[in-house]
Design a protein around this motif. Structure first.
Motif, PDB file in Angstrom:
ATOM      1  N   ASN A   9      36.327 113.047  -2.458  1.00  0.00           N
ATOM      2  CA  ASN A   9      37.433 113.894  -1.994  1.00  0.00           C
ATOM      3  C   ASN A   9      37.860 114.920  -3.031  1.00  0.00           C
ATOM      4  OD1 ASN A   9      37.817 112.676   0.579  1.00  0.00           O
ATOM      5  ND2 ASN A   9      38.719 110.920  -0.465  1.00  0.00           N
ATOM      6  N   HIS A  10      37.368 114.806  -4.253  1.00  0.00           N
ATOM      7  CA  HIS A  10      37.804 115.715  -5.316  1.00  0.00           C
ATOM      8  C   HIS A  10      37.279 117.126  -5.044  1.00  0.00           C
ATOM      9  CE1 HIS A  10      38.505 117.478  -9.222  1.00  0.00           C
ATOM     10  NE2 HIS A  10      39.327 116.461  -9.466  1.00  0.00           N
ATOM     11  N   PRO A  11      38.147 118.145  -5.066  1.00  0.00           N
ATOM     12  CA  PRO A  11      37.715 119.507  -4.719  1.00  0.00           C
ATOM     13  C   PRO A  11      36.637 120.079  -5.646  1.00  0.00           C
ATOM     14  CG  PRO A  11      40.031 119.474  -5.415  1.00  0.00           C
ATOM     15  CD  PRO A  11      39.584 118.061  -5.310  1.00  0.00           C
ATOM     16  N   ASP A  12      36.649 119.741  -6.926  1.00  0.00           N
ATOM     17  CA  ASP A  12      35.610 120.264  -7.822  1.00  0.00           C
ATOM     18  C   ASP A  12      34.255 119.657  -7.489  1.00  0.00           C
ATOM     19  OD1 ASP A  12      37.360 121.957  -9.163  1.00  0.00           O
ATOM     20  OD2 ASP A  12      37.810 120.473 -10.727  1.00  0.00           O
ATOM     21  N   PHE A  13      34.234 118.368  -7.159  1.00  0.00           N
ATOM     22  CA  PHE A  13      32.984 117.735  -6.726  1.00  0.00           C
ATOM     23  C   PHE A  13      32.501 118.404  -5.441  1.00  0.00           C
ATOM     24  CE2 PHE A  13      30.678 114.533  -4.241  1.00  0.00           C
ATOM     25  CZ  PHE A  13      29.640 114.264  -5.112  1.00  0.00           C
ATOM     26  N   GLN A  14      33.394 118.587  -4.481  1.00  0.00           N
ATOM     27  CA  GLN A  14      33.010 119.195  -3.203  1.00  0.00           C
ATOM     28  C   GLN A  14      32.465 120.610  -3.391  1.00  0.00           C
ATOM     29  OE1 GLN A  14      36.482 118.841  -0.687  1.00  0.00           O
ATOM     30  NE2 GLN A  14      36.125 116.661  -0.316  1.00  0.00           N
ATOM     31  N   ASN A  15      33.076 121.381  -4.282  1.00  0.00           N
ATOM     32  CA  ASN A  15      32.622 122.747  -4.521  1.00  0.00           C
ATOM     33  C   ASN A  15      31.233 122.771  -5.165  1.00  0.00           C
ATOM     34  OD1 ASN A  15      33.024 125.607  -4.445  1.00  0.00           O
ATOM     35  ND2 ASN A  15      33.398 125.523  -6.649  1.00  0.00           N
ATOM     36  N   LEU A  16      31.009 121.893  -6.148  1.00  0.00           N
ATOM     37  CA  LEU A  16      29.682 121.829  -6.765  1.00  0.00           C
ATOM     38  C   LEU A  16      28.635 121.406  -5.739  1.00  0.00           C
ATOM     39  CD1 LEU A  16      30.722 120.270 -10.180  1.00  0.00           C
ATOM     40  CD2 LEU A  16      29.560 122.481  -9.897  1.00  0.00           C
ATOM     41  N   ASP A  36      19.215 116.896   4.689  1.00  0.00           N
ATOM     42  CA  ASP A  36      20.670 117.054   4.715  1.00  0.00           C
ATOM     43  C   ASP A  36      21.371 115.876   5.390  1.00  0.00           C
ATOM     44  OD1 ASP A  36      22.980 118.681   4.086  1.00  0.00           O
ATOM     45  OD2 ASP A  36      23.147 119.069   6.238  1.00  0.00           O
ATOM     46  N   GLN A  37      20.749 115.284   6.383  1.00  0.00           N
ATOM     47  CA  GLN A  37      21.380 114.157   7.091  1.00  0.00           C
ATOM     48  C   GLN A  37      21.616 112.956   6.181  1.00  0.00           C
ATOM     49  OE1 GLN A  37      18.893 112.233  10.109  1.00  0.00           O
ATOM     50  NE2 GLN A  37      17.067 113.026   9.075  1.00  0.00           N
ATOM     51  N   PHE A  38      20.896 112.864   5.072  1.00  0.00           N
ATOM     52  CA  PHE A  38      21.043 111.736   4.150  1.00  0.00           C
ATOM     53  C   PHE A  38      21.947 112.072   2.963  1.00  0.00           C
ATOM     54  CE2 PHE A  38      16.679 111.459   5.950  1.00  0.00           C
ATOM     55  CZ  PHE A  38      16.941 110.431   6.836  1.00  0.00           C
ATOM     56  N   ASN A  39      22.537 113.253   2.976  1.00  0.00           N
ATOM     57  CA  ASN A  39      23.309 113.715   1.824  1.00  0.00           C
ATOM     58  C   ASN A  39      24.768 114.003   2.131  1.00  0.00           C
ATOM     59  OD1 ASN A  39      21.206 113.579  -0.086  1.00  0.00           O
ATOM     60  ND2 ASN A  39      20.332 115.453   0.756  1.00  0.00           N
ATOM     61  N   LYS A  40      25.314 113.368   3.141  1.00  0.00           N
ATOM     62  CA  LYS A  40      26.739 113.530   3.448  1.00  0.00           C
ATOM     63  C   LYS A  40      27.560 112.864   2.348  1.00  0.00           C
ATOM     64  CE  LYS A  40      25.538 115.470   7.255  1.00  0.00           C
ATOM     65  NZ  LYS A  40      25.177 116.858   7.117  1.00  0.00           N
ATOM     66  N   ILE A  41      28.682 113.468   2.009  1.00  0.00           N
ATOM     67  CA  ILE A  41      29.467 112.949   0.878  1.00  0.00           C
ATOM     68  C   ILE A  41      30.796 112.336   1.287  1.00  0.00           C
ATOM     69  CG2 ILE A  41      28.424 114.573  -0.747  1.00  0.00           C
ATOM     70  CD1 ILE A  41      31.140 116.138  -0.602  1.00  0.00           C
ATOM     71  N   ASP A  42      31.092 112.303   2.571  1.00  0.00           N
ATOM     72  CA  ASP A  42      32.438 111.903   2.986  1.00  0.00           C
ATOM     73  C   ASP A  42      32.804 110.463   2.643  1.00  0.00           C
ATOM     74  OD1 ASP A  42      30.449 111.341   4.867  1.00  0.00           O
ATOM     75  OD2 ASP A  42      31.808 111.447   6.565  1.00  0.00           O
ATOM     76  N   THR A  43      31.844 109.612   2.347  1.00  0.00           N
ATOM     77  CA  THR A  43      32.201 108.216   2.042  1.00  0.00           C
ATOM     78  C   THR A  43      31.726 107.769   0.653  1.00  0.00           C
ATOM     79  OG1 THR A  43      30.185 107.409   3.085  1.00  0.00           O
ATOM     80  CG2 THR A  43      32.165 107.555   4.475  1.00  0.00           C
ATOM     81  N   ILE A  44      31.398 108.707  -0.210  1.00  0.00           N
ATOM     82  CA  ILE A  44      30.934 108.324  -1.549  1.00  0.00           C
ATOM     83  C   ILE A  44      32.144 108.054  -2.440  1.00  0.00           C
ATOM     84  CG2 ILE A  44      29.600 108.977  -3.579  1.00  0.00           C
ATOM     85  CD1 ILE A  44      27.799 110.620  -1.810  1.00  0.00           C
ATOM     86  N   LYS A  45      32.189 106.851  -2.986  1.00  0.00           N
ATOM     87  CA  LYS A  45      33.331 106.416  -3.791  1.00  0.00           C
ATOM     88  C   LYS A  45      33.132 106.627  -5.280  1.00  0.00           C
ATOM     89  CE  LYS A  45      34.243 102.763  -0.473  1.00  0.00           C
ATOM     90  NZ  LYS A  45      33.970 101.375  -0.190  1.00  0.00           N
ATOM     91  N   ASN A  46      31.887 106.852  -5.714  1.00  0.00           N
ATOM     92  CA  ASN A  46      31.586 106.922  -7.135  1.00  0.00           C
ATOM     93  C   ASN A  46      30.946 108.263  -7.464  1.00  0.00           C
ATOM     94  OD1 ASN A  46      30.964 103.905  -6.079  1.00  0.00           O
ATOM     95  ND2 ASN A  46      32.081 103.883  -8.000  1.00  0.00           N
ATOM     96  N   ILE A  72      21.321 106.983  -6.628  1.00  0.00           N
ATOM     97  CA  ILE A  72      21.902 108.175  -7.252  1.00  0.00           C
ATOM     98  C   ILE A  72      21.708 109.351  -6.307  1.00  0.00           C
ATOM     99  CG2 ILE A  72      21.667 109.796  -9.180  1.00  0.00           C
ATOM    100  CD1 ILE A  72      21.155 107.392 -10.980  1.00  0.00           C
ATOM    101  N   LYS A  73      22.793 110.105  -6.126  1.00  0.00           N
ATOM    102  CA  LYS A  73      22.822 111.203  -5.156  1.00  0.00           C
ATOM    103  C   LYS A  73      23.524 112.412  -5.771  1.00  0.00           C
ATOM    104  CE  LYS A  73      21.940 110.470  -1.255  1.00  0.00           C
ATOM    105  NZ  LYS A  73      20.633 110.654  -0.626  1.00  0.00           N
ATOM    106  N   ARG A  74      23.370 113.544  -5.140  1.00  0.00           N
ATOM    107  CA  ARG A  74      24.167 114.754  -5.334  1.00  0.00           C
ATOM    108  C   ARG A  74      24.240 115.230  -6.791  1.00  0.00           C
ATOM    109  NH1 ARG A  74      22.902 116.340  -1.206  1.00  0.00           N
ATOM    110  NH2 ARG A  74      24.477 117.915  -1.211  1.00  0.00           N
ATOM    111  N   MET A  75      23.106 115.197  -7.472  1.00  0.00           N
ATOM    112  CA  MET A  75      23.004 115.684  -8.848  1.00  0.00           C
ATOM    113  C   MET A  75      22.881 117.206  -8.822  1.00  0.00           C
ATOM    114  SD  MET A  75      22.866 113.137 -11.137  1.00  0.00           S
ATOM    115  CE  MET A  75      22.041 113.932 -12.495  1.00  0.00           C
TER     116      MET A  75
END
Length: 149
Positions: A9-16, A36-46, A72-75
Motif C-alpha cells: 500500500n505504500h505509495p513509493d512502492f506503488q510508484n516504483l 502480468d497476471q502473476f505480478n499483482k501487488i494488492d496483497t503483498i505484505k513484505n 521474491i517479486k517486483r524487483m
C-alpha cells in the motif's frame, strides 16, 4: 541510503512498481499479459523501498510461496540509481526478513534476457532450478532458488 520495510500500500512502492510494469511491458511485448497476471501487488505484505537522499530509488518484495518458502517479486531499480549495488541490497534485506519470519528458502522467476538481474541473483547465491508452477514450459523464463534459513 535508507531501507524501509513496508507493504504494497505504500505509495513509493506503488510508484516504483508502475515504472517496473512499464519496463516489463516493453520487454515482454506480446507475452506481457501472461506475466502480468502473476505480478499483482494488492496483497503483498513484505515490500522494501530503498531511498537515496530521500528519493525512492529501488524496490523489491516477497510473498509466501509455500509454508517454508517465499517468492521474491517486483524487483526494480530506477535507472538513475543503477550500478550502485541496490539490487544486492534489496535481495539481502528480503532474505533477512524472510529468515526472521521463519522461512527456509526463496525462489524467483525472471526473464533469461534480463542479464543484469540474473547477475544480481547469482552474485547473491541463487542457483538455477527447473521452472516451477506457471513458468513450466515458458522458454524465456528462468527460475532460481536459495536457502535463507
Amino acid at each position: 541510503m535508507n531501507i524501509l520495510r513496508t507493504d504494497s500500500n505504500h505509495p513509493d512502492f506503488q510508484n516504483l512498481v508502475k515504472h517496473l510494469d512499464a519496463t516489463l511491458a516493453e520487454h515482454n511485448g506480446d507475452d506481457h499479459e501472461f506475466f502480468d497476471q502473476f505480478n499483482k501487488i494488492d496483497t503483498i505484505k513484505n515490500c522494501i523501498v530503498v531511498y537515496i537522499d530521500e528519493a525512492p530509488a529501488a524496490c523489491g518484495a516477497f510473498k509466501e510461496f509455500s509454508m517454508d518458502t517465499v517468492e521474491i517479486k517486483r524487483m526494480f531499480t530506477n535507472p538513475k540509481f543503477r550500478k550502485k549495488g541496490l539490487g544486492t541490497t534489496i535481495v539481502n534485506e528480503l532474505e533477512d526478513w524472510a529468515k526472521e519470519l521463519g522461512y527456509k528458502k526463496a525462489v524467483l522467476e525472471t526473464s533469461q534476457d534480463l542479464k543484469n538481474g540474473i547477475s544480481v541473483y547469482e552474485k547473491c547465491g541463487f542457483y538455477k532450478i527447473p521452472n516451477y508452477g506457471q513458468y513450466i514450459g515458458v522458454d524465456n523464463s528462468v527460475c532460481y532458488e536459495k536457502r535463507v534459513g
